[in-house]
Design an enzyme around this catalytic site. Structure first.
Site, PDB file in Angstrom:
ATOM      1  CE  LYS A  89      -9.995  11.743  30.789  1.00  0.00           C
ATOM      2  NZ  LYS A  89      -8.587  11.613  30.516  1.00  0.00           N
ATOM      3  NE  ARG A  90     -15.445  16.553  24.635  1.00  0.00           N
ATOM      4  CZ  ARG A  90     -16.757  16.378  24.421  1.00  0.00           C
ATOM      5  NH1 ARG A  90     -17.582  17.397  24.430  1.00  0.00           N
ATOM      6  NH2 ARG A  90     -17.233  15.176  24.160  1.00  0.00           N
TER       7      ARG A  90
END
Ligand code: GLU
Length: 493
Positions: free
Chosen positions: A254-255
């Site tokens: 998700k980063r």
């Protein structure tokens, strides 16, 4: 032969908005369960209270339902082995931990986190393998308390035997060899079990026959196998699916990648059937390399031998292509319904659009359906229809187009459209051509740009004359006049 006793599961942890991997794993578990006539379970693994996020569980439910990946048993549905939320099953874990302690397969450890950090540092400095040095093994609390680095709240660790088997059978990978595990913590200082213990106890108690999960859990499996054996339980079959990867082959996170967030696909307006097809394609080969297929076709052909074990690269271009295909396959009224829902979700339309707004979307749908890959593109394309008095002309479009002859074009267009008898696309087109192209002698290429920017606020829009018909005469005229006020005066000679 189908086996209706098959039970598999997805076991997400509610630690934030749902990861695309949860949908990916659910898809494969569900396809296998459906093909076998078995049962697909959703279990919430929420024992890591430090990473717990309150509304994450609801988001997991919503996004899996949105994709049509529905479960047979779960926290919201109940089932014969309820509860399906680990935080509600702590008594069961306690009993099994006690058994492991009694059998000598587990031991208490009172080492403080400072001591563990120091130990690790020394091991690294000395270039020795890192791992717990078993200072607490065989000691009573009193004996350990005499030594430095003592902490009041103990954890419980597995005593990994020297001859632990590191090899296990994987349905899609065959024999897999995992690294040697450390003396794994199975109960944390807060008294809650770690993933490893809770996962094994639950899979056993929920009669899970197939553990289908991502390959990041391969290194945990030897520990899990030990727990099954020590507790005298049959092992389930293990399937470790390849992880979805970024173009640089790193795990999709998700980063680094918005596409790791399941909700992102919804916000962008991917159709659930396109995303399901895409996720299937990422890990699976259909007969004859078929690329476009639905969930039911996948179920009919399901075979673990068709799973690719090489980590698939998440190819957004491919997804966009698939989504465009699915968009154009939908009947217009169904596509209009999806576009309306999307516009509501995006705040362009109210949560409950009026019948007039719905009708307008339906009429506009044929104008956009060939032009979009994702429904989010419609927000910009059709926003002008719903902006009413609030249309904002993009400054960049005004600066580029509302110059030079634009004032004359807008004035001629207003006059021509004001007196038009029939407000239809052909009549609007004929009137504008007569007034601007013939009347002012401006080439068609330059003639309609100012009209487009005035009524839609943008340089790119759905076909112009159709757009004006949908917008209606009053709003069109009002916007033409308002835009006349934006036209830059000619530069002084
Ligand atoms: N809770 C784990 C996760 O979040 C489950 C892994 C498994 O399926 O065993 O992925």
């Amino acid at each position: 032969m189908p086996d209706s006793t098959v039970r598999d599961r997805v076991a997400p942890s509610p630690t934030g908005d749902p990861h695309v991997g949860t949908a990916y794993m659910s898809l494969f578990n569900l396809a296998f369960a459906r093909q076998q006539g078995g049962t697909f379970v959703l279990r919430i693994e929420d024992t890591d209270r430090a990473r717990y996020v309150a509304d994450s569980e609801e988001q997991i439910f919503d996004s899996l339902r949105w994709l049509g990946l529905d479960w047979d048993e779960g926290p919201d549905k109940g089932g014969p082995f309820a509860p399906y939320r680990q935080s509600e099953r702590t008594e069961s874990y306690r009993v099994h931990v006690q058994k492991l302690l009694d059998l000598g397969h587990a031991y208490y450890c009172w080492c403080s986190s400072e001591r563990l950090a120091q130990m690790r540092e020394e091991q690294q400095k000395a270039k020795r393998p890192t791992g717990y040095d078993r200072l607490c093994l065989g000691k009573t609390r009193e004996q350990r308390a005499e030594l430095p680095g003592f902490s009041e709240q103990p954890v419980v660790r597995m005593l990994i035997p020297d001859d632990v088997s590191l090899v296990f059978d994987d349905v899609v990978r065959g024999e897999v060899k995992a690294p040697r595990p450390d003396d794994q913590v199975i109960v944390k200082a807060d008294g809650l079990p770690t993933y490893h213990l809770a996962n094994v106890v639950d899979d056993h108690e929920m009669h899970i026959t197939h553990v289908v999960r991502g390959e990041e859990w391969i290194s945990s499996t030897p520990k899990h196998v030990l727990l099954y054996d020590w507790l005298g339980w049959d092992r389930p079959a293990f399937v470790h699916m390849p992880l979805l990867r970024n173009a640089d082959k790193s795990k999709i996170s998700k980063r680094k990648n918005p596409a790791a967030r399941l909700l992102w696909f919804r916000d962008q307006g991917y159709l659930p059937e396109a995303l399901v097809n895409f996720l299937a394609l990422m890990g699976y080969s259909m007969p004859e390399g078929k690329e476009i297929f639905g969930f039911d076709e996948m179920v009919a052909e399901f075979d673990w031998a068709r799973v690719n074990t090489v980590g698939p690269v998440f190819d957004l271009d491919k997804l966009n292509w698939l989504n465009g295909h699915y968009i154009r396959e939908l009947p217009v009224d169904e596509l209009a319904r999806r576009i309306t829902d999307h516009l509501s979700h995006a705040g362009v339309l109210p949560p409950a659009p009026t019948p007039e707004q719905r009708a307008l979307v339906l009429a506009a749908t044929p104008l956009v359906r060939e032009r979009i890959a994702v429904l989010a593109e419609v927000e910009g394309m059709l926003g002008f229809l719903f902006a009413g008095e609030d249309l904002v002309v993009e400054p960049e479009a005004a600066a580029a187009v509302l110059t030079g002859d634009a004032g004359a074009v807008l004035a001629a267009a207003s006059t021509a459209l004001e007196g038009l008898g029939d407000w239809t696309t052909p009549a609007i087109e004929a009137a504008l051509r007569a007034a601007v192209v013939d009347g002012l002698g401006i080439k068609p290429k330059n003639a309609f740009g100012p009209v487009r920017v005035a009524v839609t606020g943008r340089r790119v829009s759905p076909p112009l004359f159709e757009s004006l018909e949908l917008l209606g005469r009053d709003t069109t005229l009002r916007r033409l006049r308002a835009a006349a006020g934006l036209v830059a005066p000619p530069a002084a000679p």
